[in-house]
Design a protein around this motif. Structure first.
Motif, PDB file in Angstrom:
ATOM      1  N   UNK A 171      85.982 -93.659 -47.929  1.00 44.34           N
ATOM      2  CA  UNK A 171      86.475 -94.592 -46.937  1.00 44.34           C
ATOM      3  C   UNK A 171      86.746 -95.939 -47.593  1.00 44.34           C
ATOM      4  N   UNK A 172      87.855 -96.549 -47.263  1.00 42.63           N
ATOM      5  CA  UNK A 172      88.249 -97.800 -47.893  1.00 42.63           C
ATOM      6  C   UNK A 172      88.473 -98.853 -46.826  1.00 42.63           C
ATOM      7  N   UNK A 173      88.097-100.088 -47.126  1.00 39.39           N
ATOM      8  CA  UNK A 173      88.348-101.204 -46.225  1.00 39.39           C
ATOM      9  C   UNK A 173      89.087-102.305 -46.964  1.00 39.39           C
ATOM     10  N   UNK A 174      90.043-102.914 -46.284  1.00 34.45           N
ATOM     11  CA  UNK A 174      90.731-104.077 -46.821  1.00 34.45           C
ATOM     12  C   UNK A 174      90.538-105.218 -45.822  1.00 34.45           C
ATOM     13  N   UNK A 175      90.152-106.392 -46.335  1.00 33.16           N
ATOM     14  CA  UNK A 175      89.935-107.569 -45.504  1.00 33.16           C
ATOM     15  C   UNK A 175      91.041-108.570 -45.815  1.00 33.16           C
ATOM     16  N   UNK A 176      91.798-108.928 -44.808  1.00 25.47           N
ATOM     17  CA  UNK A 176      92.906-109.859 -44.947  1.00 25.47           C
ATOM     18  C   UNK A 176      92.505-111.211 -44.365  1.00 25.47           C
ATOM     19  N   UNK A 177      92.830-112.282 -45.083  1.00 24.54           N
ATOM     20  CA  UNK A 177      92.454-113.633 -44.670  1.00 24.54           C
ATOM     21  C   UNK A 177      93.716-114.438 -44.360  1.00 24.54           C
ATOM     22  N   UNK A 178      94.141-114.441 -43.106  1.00 27.24           N
ATOM     23  CA  UNK A 178      95.387-115.145 -42.758  1.00 27.24           C
ATOM     24  C   UNK A 178      95.290-116.650 -43.010  1.00 27.24           C
TER      25      UNK A 178
END
Length: 341
Positions: free
Chosen positions: A164-171
């Protein structure tokens, strides 16, 4: 004969089932990706939802996989295993357009061309005449004001079926708020309509990097009476000064034009240069008590720009001596004013 028909029909159905089974996708190479957003850089931004574009890093110049997530939390995307980069932006906009979507390096946000008459909402009062522009800005395209826009980009990440992979985006904000306040304005009670224009602005912005597009444009906007002696204009821009503050020769001038229509029908426009206030960290000027921020720091680019202008010489309207207004020349009359900081 009937038995033969039944037999042929049965063979047809069986062959269709076999064909359908062959078309079933093999899900062993599909991975689930958890997408999350960290809003630490844009605390006040509460979009209705976010669009995320996933670019396969093994394929150059391709249409990305697109997912729309309602709200601000994110969700799950199902992608073919591989390596990706992601670019995100809020989708609750009306004026924003996009181009260069075939690559995360070229994806740009922009707005369509407009006119001074459309942006100031003074078209009904101009009788089909073109409204004047500040000297030196006549050739700058006029664009629509952009909606509030934020964007984020990820580093390259790899998806595998077994993990399982997670990506965290910081707008971060891709537009800036500009507030222009004009104080100590006489004779406001004699004015019926106002509008404004600001030049030397960026025409677009790269959604992944935040780099401003090349060239200069003008934006126009409405102007409101705040109180008996104050005018205020609020609008958004992609940015200004393409090239960065370290290159003084790349800092563009920012003429401000204010349009006023008086009760006697006369039309006035006032121009002033607000570049010093737009270029807060312009080389060679005193930045005040706060030092110039380090390049790349959170304080390097401000999300809000405040400009203050002192006075606007609005004349009293001409009357006929009996309290009625006397018509004046049919055209725009120009006044240049000094900016008060």
């Amino acid at each position: 004969m009937r038995n033969v028909i039944y037999y042929l029909l049965l063979l047809t159905l069986c062959s269709c089932k076999a064909e359908l089974r062959e078309l079933c996708y093999d899900h062993s190479h599909i991975s689930n990706l958890q997408v999350a957003f960290d809003w630490q850089h844009t605390h006040e931004m509460q979009p209705k939802g976010m669009t995320v574009l996933f670019y396969d890093t093994q394929r150059d110049y391709q249409e990305p996989e697109r997912y729309d997530f309602a709200g601000t939390q994110g969700g799950t995307a199902r992608l073919i295993s591989g390596s990706y980069r992601a670019v995100a932006y809020n989708y609750d906009t009306e004026t924003i357009l996009y181009r260069g979507s075939e690559s995360e390096q070229t994806l740009e946000a922009y707005t369509r061309y407009s006119s001074v008459e459309e942006g100031t909402q003074l078209a009904p009062f101009t009788r089909g005449q073109s409204m004047p522009r500040a000297t030196g800005t006549e050739d700058e395209p006029v664009i629509l004001e952009p909606d509030a826009l934020c964007g984020a980009a990820s580093d390259e990440f790899t998806l595998t079926p077994s993990e399982g992979t997670q990506v965290i985006l910081k707008p971060e904000m891709r537009t800036k708020e500009v507030t222009i306040t004009i104080v100590n304005v006489p004779n406001l009670q004699y004015a019926t309509q106002f509008g404004g224009a600001l030049s030397g602005l960026a025409p677009s912005i790269n959604m992944a990097t935040g780099q401003l597009g090349e060239g200069c444009v003008t934006e126009t906007f409405t102007c409101h009476v705040k109180d008996a002696t104050t005018l205020e204009m609020k609008f958004r821009i992609f940015g200004h000064c393409p090239g960065g503050h370290e290159h003084a020769e790349l800092l563009h001038n920012h003429p401000l034009t204010i349009y006023a229509i008086l009760a006697d029908g006369s039309k006035w426009y006032y121009t002033t240069d607000v570049s010093p206030q737009m270029h807060k960290w312009q080389p060679g000027t005193d930045p005040g008590p706060n030092p110039d921020p380090e390049p790349g720091s959170d304080d390097e680019e401000e999300e809000e720009i405040n400009v203050e202008v002192e006075g606007l010489p609005i004349p009293e309207p001409i009357t006929d001596g009996n309290g009625g207004f006397q018509p004046t020349v049919d055209g725009w009359q120009s006044i240049e004013i000094e900016v008060g900081m």
